[in-house]
Write a protein that holds these residues in place. Structure first.
Motif, short mmCIF file in Angstrom:
data_model
loop_
_atom_site.label_atom_id
_atom_site.label_comp_id
_atom_site.label_asym_id
_atom_site.label_seq_id
_atom_site.Cartn_x
_atom_site.Cartn_y
_atom_site.Cartn_z
N GLY A 1 0.77 -1.45 0.41
CA GLY A 1 -0.15 0.10 0.06
C GLY A 1 0.65 1.54 0.23
N LEU A 2 1.04 2.33 -0.58
CA LEU A 2 2.12 3.38 -1.06
C LEU A 2 0.56 5.01 -0.34
CD1 LEU A 2 4.69 4.56 -2.03
CD2 LEU A 2 3.65 3.89 -4.34
N PHE A 3 0.94 6.03 0.06
CA PHE A 3 0.36 6.88 0.41
C PHE A 3 1.28 7.90 0.54
CE2 PHE A 3 -0.59 10.55 3.10
CZ PHE A 3 -1.15 10.51 2.84
N THR A 4 1.02 8.79 -0.62
CA THR A 4 2.18 9.76 -0.51
C THR A 4 1.48 11.31 -0.98
OG1 THR A 4 3.69 11.10 -2.49
CG2 THR A 4 1.69 9.49 -3.02
N GLN A 5 2.80 12.44 -0.33
CA GLN A 5 2.05 13.81 -0.10
C GLN A 5 2.33 14.50 -1.32
OE1 GLN A 5 2.75 15.63 3.39
NE2 GLN A 5 1.78 14.12 4.17
N SER A 6 3.02 14.01 -2.36
CA SER A 6 3.86 14.51 -3.98
C SER A 6 3.12 13.96 -4.67
CB SER A 6 4.84 14.89 -3.17
OG SER A 6 5.68 14.98 -4.96
N GLY A 7 2.19 14.52 -5.88
CA GLY A 7 2.22 14.03 -6.85
C GLY A 7 3.56 13.84 -7.63
N ALA A 8 4.19 14.25 -7.28
CA ALA A 8 5.28 14.23 -8.69
C ALA A 8 6.63 12.76 -7.92
CB ALA A 8 6.61 15.60 -8.89
N ILE A 9 6.56 12.61 -6.46
CA ILE A 9 6.98 11.58 -5.95
C ILE A 9 6.06 10.48 -6.04
CG2 ILE A 9 7.56 10.89 -3.80
CD1 ILE A 9 9.66 12.75 -4.46
N GLY A 10 4.68 11.17 -6.46
CA GLY A 10 4.06 9.32 -6.43
C GLY A 10 4.15 9.01 -7.62
N ILE A 11 4.45 9.86 -9.02
CA ILE A 11 4.61 9.54 -10.56
C ILE A 11 6.11 8.18 -10.35
CG2 ILE A 11 5.23 10.53 -12.44
CD1 ILE A 11 3.96 12.22 -12.16
N ALA A 12 6.93 8.77 -9.46
CA ALA A 12 8.05 8.38 -9.59
C ALA A 12 7.68 6.44 -8.77
CB ALA A 12 9.49 8.92 -8.89
N LEU A 13 7.02 6.93 -7.37
CA LEU A 13 7.14 5.77 -7.11
C LEU A 13 6.54 4.22 -7.89
CD1 LEU A 13 6.08 7.41 -3.49
CD2 LEU A 13 8.42 5.47 -4.18
#
Length: 979
Positions: A368-380
């Protein structure tokens, strides 16, 4: 004559009682005090209540409220008479009221401490936890107003209301009188009531996230009429992922004759949709979002994903727009992901939701993945996909105005499809709650966190949350205490997540290393030592090793009881023509996978250098899908020991000195050494999964080291630490409370005051902390008199703030043996540093020799009370070698504090010195923890230095600051944050 309740003065409207809450089904509602303006709402609410519910409330048929009733139920003084309402969309769905009463049951005022309480909930909303939430809030209000008990009369047939009282967790008494059940509840919170409250909070918040991730239908508001654009992209991704629910395209600019778009129904507004819409993805300009939210609220949408930008990331004006967005959505019972979000993904086969801007939905997996950054989310997402890892769920929260990492932890804790939770966080809105939730989640599954904006001292643009001033090193220590795996980069997070999702947890730090490159094996060996692991000498299979040799060696290592994990290192084979053969990754992956299938429950990681297709083949050969019990088939059983070792294998052992320890390690805590292996231990249940592959030894070893530390934390957490009972016999809590109250009452500054040396000694003495007296010495004669009183040898030292604890500046004279030496030292001190009035010298009896340490406790408004420990002087001040734990600390926390600093060997006999009395040091830490936990007015304590000798310790200096305690966000009734 005593005035009637209506004649008593009214107090100001208590707006701090207003709260947004999450109900049992995941929807939100607002709780607020009832006012005189609520007459029409109250009447409308009552008309929608069934006759049966009215009968249960009034014990008789009561079809309508009279004008007198309406006046009574809407006019309160907010002290002796209080009414609260639960609202959705501005309308009442439930009410509660208390009236203070005396011993005879008649209306009363303070000091009467009992009140009669009654509830009424609309039938359509019964079963949603409305009454339970109201009980929490009305109880908190009552305690604030000096009420200690609730009395309630309930008809025996009103089982739902009886259950609300019974399940609240409060101490209660019950009797049957005059045909009704008489209940009395003591409102003092108990461990049970707190556990009940947090259990309800967990289920409600988890359900609110689950409703967002598994909707039965989705409407994309702002879908473009032509390809491209945010809304049209989300619609395309929904369809490409094979979403199993109903999908709608919504745009007020659609032509009236347009019936479908990309094969889904097209509508100009939600009002045109005849069926329930569970989730709305909003992709319209910010100025049109309020209209879209109102449309969603009027048509019963359960949750929103707001992709629109232009909010708090744009400054103060945008921040207010963001707050209004949250208020508007919550008023309709909806939760929000965003604004400025990237979207959400749920790969469950029954859902297949990709309501995001990610062009390709990830494979189904256990992360499960949670991110507060869209850019970091794309990278992950890209990094996980590239390495063959699958996800169970993904949330990119953008400005995280509502749904946060805490909510994601609540969801992950009970989600059966998630084995590992990965979080990229840039701010912590409620650190106390985060550590509490992380500790509970980490007890059953790993939580890996990367914290951005670590050193800025401010929150990133768009994150309208309180700023914590605690250093990042302290944040990291507190996360470790809660079992969180804190890593520095998103690459490390992916590395750790792959290992934890696909492999069992290691039983210890012993690592076997095998491969076809001696050099790569030695690099891995060194990396293990650097990370605190215990590697065995690498086994070199030589460059001639075949995939079968790898399989045999791995099977032998897995069967070896002297290792807890295996790292396989591999370089390309060299062909007969001398050229590297890089295309054998598939063959090697199959060999390693077969060896693991027949081995024991130990984690395996692969380090490879330029072996084409190996990582992909390992990912394809196994997956992070649901774990299955491992079985050993005859064909997969490891070979006999006589044939398991490949020809020409050698042990590439480094020189003995390389692996030798240079300093004695601090002894482990008894619990760590004797933790039993039970069915709930992390090693008890093997998990079959993918073998993670890494392009560098350091990355694989770092991920394995994190798994080892986490597994050790899990073993220790299975047997919680305790607060020793002996403390209760030597602590005077009431005496300390009286002293604190008296000191704050005389404080000229409402922000509090610092205590004098004698005042601090007195307060600490109530908790069994003895501070050695320091007698003032304003002149040589006073110094001589003080020394005569204390007895030689003595210490002469300054207490001026700029010289305190600065022996390096000459402000301390030790082992002063007699009067002549004291007068000489006094003269040298004043000649060197200044007049006595500036130096504020004191005389103190010498303490037994030992190790100088410093013990501190402080309260951070966001994180709570923190206990800290380190060696005095350069280790803590220059090198930052300080350990931290949250208060209240247990015996295990105290033991870990002492042992977790890098300089800990000094306390345990480093280089032949005598070990000091760490048991006395741990007791001191526990006593200080109890003090700040029992009395939140003690906002800062510093004990420096604390000289720890081989027998006992001496506290030579103490400073204490008292102040009104900061408001705590982790106690009291459940409520959503309002940023």
């Amino acid at each position: 004559m005593e005035p009637t309740p209506e004649q008593r003065p009214h107090h100001a409207y208590p707006d701090h009682w207003e709260a947004d809450v999450v109900l049992r089904d995941g929807g939100t509602a607002r709780i607020r005090p009832i006012t005189t303006d609520d007459a029409e709402r109250l009447v409308s609410f009552y008309e929608q209540v069934s006759d049966e519910s009215k009968y249960y409330r009034f014990f008789a048929p009561y079809p309508r409220l009279s004008d007198r009733d309406v006046h009574r139920f809407t006019h309160h003084d907010y002290v002796d008479r209080v009414g609260l309402a639960v609202t959705i969309g501005g309308e009442f769905i439930g009410t509660v009221r208390y009236d203070r009463i005396d011993d005879t049951g008649r209306p009363a005022s303070a000091p009467a401490d009992e009140a009669e309480v009654a509830f009424l909930v609309q039938d359509a909303h019964q079963g949603r936890g409305v009454a339970s939430a109201l009980l929490e809030h009305i109880a908190a209000v009552a305690r604030e107003r000096g009420i200690r008990r609730f009395a309630a009369e309930v008809l025996p047939a009103n089982n739902k209301m009886i259950k609300v009282f019974r399940d609240g967790g409060y101490t209660q008494r019950r009797s049957f009188e005059d045909g009704s059940v008489h209940l009395t509840l003591d409102l003092e919170p108990t461990e049970k009531s707190l556990a009940v409250q947090r259990g309800r909070e967990q289920r409600a918040e988890a359900r609110s996230v689950q409703r967002l991730l598994a909707p039965g239908s989705v409407a994309v508001i702002g879908t473009g009429r032509t390809p491209g654009g945010v809304g049209r992209t989300v619609l395309r991704n929904l369809l490409a992922a094979g979403y199993t629910g109903r999908t709608y395209a919504v745009n007020r600019a659609f032509d009236e004759g347009l019936a479908t778009l990309d094969g889904v129904p097209a509508h100009r507004s939600l009002g045109e949709i005849d069926e329930q819409v569970d989730l709305a993805v909003i992709a319209v300009p910010a100025h049109r979002v309020p209209e879209a939210v109102a449309d969603c609220g009027e048509h019963g949408v359960q949750g929103l994903v707001v992709l629109s930008a232009g909010y708090a990331e744009r400054g103060a004006e945008g921040r207010e727009l963001q707050r209004e967005l949250v208020r508007q959505a919550r008023s309709y019972g909806m939760r929000i992901i965003g604004p400025n979000a990237f979207g959400i993904i749920n790969t469950a086969e029954t859902v297949r939701l990709n309501a995001s801007l990610a062009p390709e939905s990830p494979a189904r997996g256990r992360i499960g993945l949670f991110t507060q950054s869209g850019a970091i989310g794309i990278a992950l997402l890209s990094g996980l996909h590239r390495r063959g890892a699958g996800l169970s769920s993904f949330i990119s929260a953008g400005n995280r105005a509502d749904v946060s990492g805490n909510d994601f932890l609540q969801y992950s804790f009970e989600d059966p499809d998630t084995d590992v939770a990965l979080l990229y966080l840039e701010s912590l809105g409620n650190p106390r709650k985060f550590t509490r939730l992380a500790r509970r989640t980490a007890a059953v599954k790993p939580v890996v966190v990367v914290k951005g904006a670590r050193h800025s001292g401010t929150n990133p643009p768009g994150h309208a949350v309180p700023v914590s001033r605690i250093p990042d090193t302290t944040v990291s220590a507190l996360m470790r205490q809660a079992g969180v795996i804190r890593v520095d980069t998103v690459t490390e997070m992916v590395d750790a997540g792959l290992l934890l999702a696909g492999q069992p947890l290691p039983a210890g730090p012993r690592v076997a290393i095998l491969g076809n490159s001696e050099s790569l094996g030695l690099l891995t060996y060194d990396a293990c030592l650097a990370e605190g692991l215990r590697p065995r000498p690498p086994v070199d299979l030589t460059t001639a090793a075949s995939p079968q040799d790898f399989r045999d060696a791995l099977a032998e290592a897995l069967a070896d009881g002297t290792c807890d994990a295996v790292i396989v290192t591999a370089i390309p084979w060299v062909g007969e023509n001398g050229e590297a053969e890089t295309g054998d990754g598939q063959v090697l992956a199959e060999a390693l996978t077969k060896a693991v299938a027949g081995g024991s429950a130990k984690p395996v990681a692969v380090v490879h250098v330029e072996i084409g297709g190996l990582a992909e083949a390992l990912a394809a050969a196994s997956s992070t899908a649901a774990p299955r019990p491992r079985t050993v088939t005859p064909a997969a059983q490891p070979r006999a020991a006589t044939t398991a070792t490949p020809a020409r294998a050698t042990t590439a052992g480094p020189p003995a000195a390389r692996g030798a320890a240079t300093a004695p390690a601090p002894p482990a805590t008894p619990e760590a050494a004797t933790a039993p292996e039970t069915a709930t231990s992390p090693e008890a249940t093997p998990r079959a999964g993918r073998i993670p592959a890494y392009p560098a030894a350091e990355r694989a070893v770092r991920a394995l080291a994190e798994a080892v530390k986490y597994a050790q934390w899990r073993r220790q957490a299975a047997v919680p630490g305790k607060i020793p009972e002996f403390l209760d016999d030597t602590i005077d809590e009431a005496g300390a409370a009286a002293l604190i109250e008296a000191q704050l009452a005389t404080a000229p500054d409402p922000r509090g005051r610092s205590l004098s040396h004698d005042e601090a000694r007195a307060l600490l003495g109530h908790y069994g902390i003895d501070v050695r007296p320091a007698l003032p010495a304003p002149d040589p004669e006073a110094a001589v008199a003080a020394a005569a009183r204390l007895g030689y040898p003595v210490a002469l030292k300054t207490t001026a703030p700029h010289l305190r604890h600065r022996a390096d500046l000459g402000g301390v004279r030790l082992d002063v043996a007699d009067e002549e030496a004291l007068r000489r030292a006094y003269g040298e001190l004043t000649d060197l540093l200044g007049k006595p009035a500036e130096l504020l010298p004191v005389v103190q009896a010498m303490a037994p020799r030992g190790v100088d340490t410093v013990v501190r406790a402080s309260i951070d408004a966001a994180a709570g009370a923190i206990l800290s420990f380190g060696l005095a002087g350069a280790p803590s001040e220059l090198l930052g070698d300080t350990a931290h734990r949250l208060v209240p600390a247990t015996d295990r926390d105290a033991a870990e504090l002492v042992r977790s600093i890098r300089a800990a060997p000094v306390l345990f006999g480093w280089r032949g010195s005598a070990p000091v009395d760490t048991a006395a040091l741990e007791e001191l830490l526990l006593r200080l923890s109890r003090l700040v936990d029992d009395h939140p007015e003690v906002v800062s304590v510093a004990l420096e230095p604390v000289v720890v000798a081989p027998q006992g310790l001496t506290v030579l200096g103490a400073s204490v600051r008292l102040a009104p305690p900061p408001a705590r966000s982790d106690v009291g009734p459940r409520r959503l944050p309002n940023y």
